[in-house]
Design a protein around this motif. Structure first.
Motif, mmCIF file in Angstrom:
data_model
loop_
_atom_site.group_PDB
_atom_site.id
_atom_site.type_symbol
_atom_site.label_atom_id
_atom_site.label_comp_id
_atom_site.label_asym_id
_atom_site.label_seq_id
_atom_site.Cartn_x
_atom_site.Cartn_y
_atom_site.Cartn_z
ATOM 1 N N CYS A 60 -0.801 12.677 27.617
ATOM 2 C CA CYS A 60 0.372 12.718 26.751
ATOM 3 C C CYS A 60 0.754 11.347 26.197
ATOM 4 C CB CYS A 60 1.557 13.300 27.507
ATOM 5 S SG CYS A 60 1.310 14.989 28.056
ATOM 6 N N GLY A 62 1.702 8.558 23.937
ATOM 7 C CA GLY A 62 2.171 8.588 22.560
ATOM 8 C C GLY A 62 2.770 9.911 22.123
ATOM 9 N N ALA A 63 3.092 10.796 23.062
ATOM 10 C CA ALA A 63 3.540 12.145 22.706
ATOM 11 C C ALA A 63 5.044 12.372 22.819
ATOM 12 C CB ALA A 63 2.825 13.172 23.572
ATOM 13 N N ARG A 65 9.177 11.750 22.521
ATOM 14 C CA ARG A 65 10.207 11.118 21.689
ATOM 15 C C ARG A 65 11.195 10.335 22.525
ATOM 16 N NH1 ARG A 65 12.253 15.889 17.924
ATOM 17 N NH2 ARG A 65 11.993 16.952 19.882
ATOM 18 N N GLN A 112 6.041 8.023 21.510
ATOM 19 C CA GLN A 112 5.472 8.045 20.179
ATOM 20 C C GLN A 112 6.161 6.963 19.341
ATOM 21 O OE1 GLN A 112 7.995 11.491 17.959
ATOM 22 N NE2 GLN A 112 6.516 12.243 19.441
ATOM 23 N N GLU A 113 5.671 6.738 18.137
ATOM 24 C CA GLU A 113 6.285 5.778 17.218
ATOM 25 C C GLU A 113 7.774 6.083 17.080
ATOM 26 O OE1 GLU A 113 4.783 3.349 15.009
ATOM 27 O OE2 GLU A 113 2.923 3.534 16.144
ATOM 28 N N GLY A 115 9.924 6.239 19.247
ATOM 29 C CA GLY A 115 10.475 6.890 20.425
ATOM 30 C C GLY A 115 11.396 5.940 21.180
#
Length: 184
Positions: A60, A62-63, A65, A112-113, A115
């Motif tokens: 997971c 980068g998955a 938020r 993630q980006e 997050g």
């Protein structure tokens, strides 16, 4: 209300090595959502598993938020640190690392980006020399948005002596003109 519960049920994941703390987390979540549970009649089942937080959710990266992290606080022995050095070398440096610094690194990897991580840790990482790598990675990979110093620990933490801080960090966000907020 049921839609909210179903969404949270699908998207809240957690882990701890202590089965009682996993159970307690589920109960606290249900308490916080009690109005939605009462009005919908749906009792959610959350994905909270008994597992090592440094190894959980390997697929997971980068998955997520949002990552909420309340790691253990203790120095790792050289035997414990050895197998982790390759994965966490930028955070650990050459000294004797505290395990919570690795959990900060783990939180950064899971996001993630854009997050957001909320990290409940001892305040020592803000200035301690052992934590220079953690600070560099936090700045390199994102922006610290806020520090909240928890002064009154009585009734909140059992047996915690050191100053505790909540750090709000956002991944891959260019620092804006606003200064980091520090609350005491």
């Amino acid at each position: 209300d049921k839609e909210i519960l179903l969404y949270l049920e699908e998207n809240i994941h957690g882990s701890d090595i202590d089965s009682f703390l996993c159970h307690l987390s589920s109960i606290f979540l249900k308490m916080a959502l009690s109005k939605h549970i009462e009005s919908s009649g749906h009792i959610p089942t959350f994905k909270i598993r008994i597992a090592d937080g440094l190894k959980s959710f390997e697929k997971c990266a980068g998955a997520f938020r949002v990552v909420l992290c309340n790691p253990p606080y203790r120095k790792l022995t050289s035997i414990e640190a050895g197998p982790l050095r390759k994965k966490y070398k930028k955070i650990m440096g050459s000294g004797q690392p505290n395990i919570y610094s690795l959990f900060i690194g783990r939180s950064m990897r899971l996001l993630q980006e854009k997050g957001v991580a909320a990290l409940l840790t001892p305040m020592s990482f803000v200035s301690g020399s052992y934590f220079a790598g953690v600070r560099k990675e936090l700045v390199r990979l994102g922006t610290i948005q806020q520090f909240d110093l928890i002064r009154d620990k009585l009734g909140i933490f059992l047996g915690v002596q050191q100053d505790t801080i909540v750090t709000i960090w956002r991944k891959n966000v260019v620092a804006c003109s606003k200064a980091t907020k520090i609350y005491t």
